[in-house]
Design an enzyme around this catalytic site. Structure first.
Site, mmCIF file in Angstrom:
data_model
loop_
_atom_site.group_PDB
_atom_site.id
_atom_site.type_symbol
_atom_site.label_atom_id
_atom_site.label_comp_id
_atom_site.label_asym_id
_atom_site.label_seq_id
_atom_site.Cartn_x
_atom_site.Cartn_y
_atom_site.Cartn_z
ATOM 1 N N LYS A 246 0.813 -1.224 0.000
ATOM 2 C CA LYS A 246 0.000 0.000 0.000
ATOM 3 C C LYS A 246 0.844 1.271 0.000
ATOM 4 O O LYS A 246 0.443 2.298 -0.534
ATOM 5 C CB LYS A 246 -0.926 0.006 1.221
ATOM 6 N N GLU B 237 -9.611 5.935 3.218
ATOM 7 C CA GLU B 237 -10.426 4.852 3.752
ATOM 8 C C GLU B 237 -9.486 3.688 4.000
ATOM 9 O O GLU B 237 -8.413 3.626 3.395
ATOM 10 C CB GLU B 237 -11.501 4.445 2.741
ATOM 11 N N SER C 135 1.634 -9.617 -0.951
ATOM 12 C CA SER C 135 1.315 -8.187 -0.813
ATOM 13 C C SER C 135 1.571 -7.622 0.570
ATOM 14 O O SER C 135 1.778 -6.429 0.727
ATOM 15 C CB SER C 135 -0.137 -7.936 -1.227
HETATM 16 C C1 LIG Z 1 -1.686 -7.008 2.434
HETATM 17 C C2 LIG Z 1 -2.833 -6.625 1.578
HETATM 18 N N1 LIG Z 1 -3.015 -7.242 0.405
HETATM 19 C C3 LIG Z 1 -4.041 -6.950 -0.392
HETATM 20 C C4 LIG Z 1 -4.980 -6.007 -0.043
HETATM 21 C C5 LIG Z 1 -6.131 -5.774 -0.971
HETATM 22 O O1 LIG Z 1 -6.090 -4.571 -1.656
HETATM 23 P P1 LIG Z 1 -5.752 -4.528 -3.202
HETATM 24 O O2 LIG Z 1 -6.657 -5.487 -3.873
HETATM 25 O O3 LIG Z 1 -6.035 -3.116 -3.581
HETATM 26 O O4 LIG Z 1 -4.351 -4.883 -3.378
HETATM 27 C C6 LIG Z 1 -4.838 -5.324 1.168
HETATM 28 C C7 LIG Z 1 -5.809 -4.311 1.556
HETATM 29 O O5 LIG Z 1 -5.880 -3.810 2.622
HETATM 30 C C8 LIG Z 1 -3.740 -5.642 1.994
HETATM 31 O O6 LIG Z 1 -3.556 -5.034 3.168
#
Ligand SMILES: Cc1ncc(COP(=O)(O)O)c(C=O)c1O
Lengths: 256, 393
Positions: free
Chosen positions: B89, B111, B377
């Site tokens: 993020k 948000e 992620s």
């Molecule tokens: C570690 C992590 N992965 C994925 C997401 C999902 O968001 P996005 O689909 O925008 O990557 C989040 C959202 O809070 C997250 O914290």
């Protein structure tokens, strides 16, 4: 002459009331409309509820949620509105967000509006470019006008464009705000209202968002053809005494 | 065919800017300026400097040996979990804070679902000395308590969204309402590739550093920058879009987006948007969303707060509709098990969001030796409570 044009030609200090269809009870929609007309409302904005009303404050969020819980949807609303023109003569606009309209189908929606005797719509999250390219022909075929919002931050060029796209009125927000705030007329608000007045638009103007009393209504009427009340009216509705609560509310503005 | 945004703000049938007039001036200001600002040399320099020295990029591309043995394929993990603040993020919030400064904004709103975007926003606001307000669903505040505390410590005000399902969708509504009521001086840092144009494109550009690096790293490690598969989880879709971005036009690379099936796609407790959703408008863009026949948004469910969202970004809707991307889903249970598996086989505790992408490896049939990049992620610290309850730790 259509109902909206006729209204603005004949009256000033126009009082328009917004409320949410299907609230407090599912079948209150027309009872409220009829009683509002009887009590001196000039124009009605009947809201069709949406689960995620981003332009609305707590009161209309709550009425929308309650209406949805009661089972209100566009199909039900149009069934209720079959009786509209047997019971109500003043102009009526439908107001709501674009997604329910998309799912109902824009053509179906416009046709249903026309059949019910609805005069126009306010769809705050329908962008002007989309309206122009995709919706306007269908709206016009069905005798509907679309009402656009203007805020103190809206450019003059954009206001002119809006003025050219509508044949109802231009909806002026006293400030950029969600519904249900208090109207504050500061010097800069006055300057903005005068700026709009000086533009000599083709369409009349109505001021809305934050009108909640006789005092704020009169202030707004000093700058426009009339004003729109939403949250304050919705909040005042008493499920146990719909007609009585409408009368009590309207007595602030009209002699009954 | 183009998989990127056109000059009207659309990806095929999806995108646009379905916003009330109150938001128009701010969104239009962004639209007119974002490409210019991002292209500016001084911006690029500052952005890359912060990504390197503050965030710790490039994030490693790690060949996970034991997982590779298990799946008979080369499983590479793109380690976004090692970024400062613990998830992808921050790539976006660094970009947007620099942009907000150049637009002269003084106040930042955001948000958040899992709290990762909220933390990443609060972090960059502390870094630059800007006021920060984060909207978070009441339910998420409870299940992501450590992140709430982090945001507060960073000086942000955390406001509970108490409407609807009290999760990410409702937090987004509240942030939009805040922006309507504060039309001057405020910038809204949206945390995913959702929202009105230009947000989906802007956020994708900031996140695209993920695939830019991965492509280079893979070439260095294997001699070939084109993997057979890339996988990522999808909430709104920002880590996935960042992971896909530089592979989208390389049609040999198969793009797999993993949605949260919750308790099962047909259980009534799911967030598998492409499976359950239809085309419509949510949060300012035309995309695919979970909704009733009447266009009312359906409340999603996922054990993972970051995936608990009833829509996906418009570019994802386009990749889905054109068939360029494959959209699949895994359940809460499958994701949690995959989280445990990664922990015990590689010594990495993943965020439950990221564990969704990993869980899909179980369902793939590799013939042997394929190169697979999974976007890890985020890290799982914030999810310890959920892991502890689920596994009785
Ligand atoms: C570690 C992590 N992965 C994925 C997401 C999902 O968001 P996005 O689909 O925008 O990557 C989040 C959202 O809070 C997250 O914290």
């Amino acid at each position: 002459m259509n109902r909206i044009k006729k209204l603005f030609a004949e009256k000033k200090d126009i009082l328009s009331i917004y409320y949410t269809a299907g609230f407090p009870s599912l079948d209150d929609t027309l009872t409220i409309a009829e009683e509002l007309e009887r009590c001196g409302a000039d124009l009605l904005e009947i809201g069709f509820p949406y689960s995620d009303p981003v332009a609305d404050g707590p009161v209309i969020q709550e009425s929308s949620k309650r209406a949805l819980d009661n089972g209100m949807d566009l199909k039900t609303l149009f069934t209720q509105l079959k009786e509209l023109r047997n019971r109500v003569n003043i102009p009526v606009l439908l107001m709501g967000y674009v997604n329910p309209v998309l799912q109902f189908g824009v053509e179906n929606f416009c046709r249903a509006c026309a059949e019910a005797g609805v005069d126009g719509c306010i769809v705050p999250d329908l962008p002007m470019v989309e309206y122009e390219t995709l919706y306007q022909p269908v709206f016009e075929q069905n005798g509907l006008t679309n009402i656009f919002l203007v805020t103190p931050q809206t450019s003059e060029e954009r206001i002119r464009k809006i003025d050219g796209l509508t044949s109802g009125f231009v909806y002026l927000l006293s400030s950029s705000a969600t519904t249900g705030k208090n109207l504050q007329v500061s010097e800069s608000t006055e300057a903005y209202f005068s700026r709009i007045a000086d533009m000599k638009l083709d369409n009349p103007t109505m001021i809305g968002f934050g009108i909640n009393s006789k005092e704020t209504f009169e202030k707004a009427c000093a700058y426009a053809n009339g004003a729109i009340i939403g949250s304050a009216f919705v909040k005042s509705l008493d499920a146990a005494d719909i007609k009585g609560s409408v009368q009590r509310f309207m007595r602030q503005f009209r002699e009954l | 065919m183009s998989y990127f945004v056109n000059e009207k703000g659309y990806y095929g049938d999806f995108g646009g800017a379905y916003i009330p007039e109150m938001l128009y001036p701010n969104v239009e200001e962004l639209r007119q300026n974002y490409l210019k600002i991002i292209a500016d040399e001084n911006f690029q320099e500052e952005f890359h400097h912060l990504l390197k020295d503050y965030v710790g990029r490039p994030s490693p591309l790690y060949l996970a040996g034991r997982l590779s043995d298990r799946y008979k394929a080369n499983i590479f993990l793109k380690r976004e979990d090692l970024n400062h603040t613990g998830a992808h993020k921050v790539n976006n919030t660094i970009g947007q804070i620099l942009l907000a400064e150049r637009l002269g904004k003084k106040r930042i709103i955001a948000e958040t679902g899992a709290g990762q975007h909220g933390v990443a926003t609060a972090t960059v606001c502390a870094l630059r000395g800007l006021e920060c307000v984060v909207y978070m669903g009441e339910v998420d505040i409870k299940r992501q308590a450590p992140n709430v505390a982090r945001m507060k410590m960073l000086g942000a005000k955390v406001v509970a969204a108490t409407s609807g399902s009290k999760t990410l969708k409702d937090a987004t509504n509240e942030a939009m309402r805040d922006w309507i009521n504060n039309p001057v001086d405020t910038h809204y840092i949206i945390g995913s590739v959702v929202g009105p144009h230009p947000y989906p494109d802007m956020v994708a550009r900031f996140q695209s550093v993920i695939s830019e690096e991965a492509k280079k790293q893979l070439a260095e490690q294997t001699g070939n920058g084109s993997p057979d598969y890339v996988l990522a989880c999808v909430g709104g879709g920002s880590n996935a879009m960042g992971m896909f971005y530089h592979f989208i036009d390389d049609e040999q690379v198969k793009l797999i987006a993993v949605e949260a099936a919750g308790k099962g796609v047909d259980s009534g407790f799911s967030a598998a948007t492409t499976y359950l959703g239809k085309e419509g408008v949510l949060h300012g863009s035309r995309s695919i969303l979970m909704q009733t026949h009447d266009g009312q948004v359906v409340e999603p469910h996922s054990v993972s707060a970051g995936l608990d969202y009833p829509g996906i970004g418009p570019q994802h809707a386009h990749l889905f509709k054109t068939g360029r991307g494959r959209y699949v889903s895994v359940t809460d249970d499958e994701a949690l098990q995959a989280g445990l598996l990664l922990t015990q086989m590689e010594g990495i505790i993943p965020a439950i969001e990221s564990a969704h992408a990993l869980a899909y490896l179980e369902k793939m049939n590799f013939t042997g030796g394929e190169n697979v990049v999974v976007c890890l992620s985020g890290r799982g610290d914030k999810d310890m409570d959920t892991y502890m309850k689920y596994f009785g730790l």
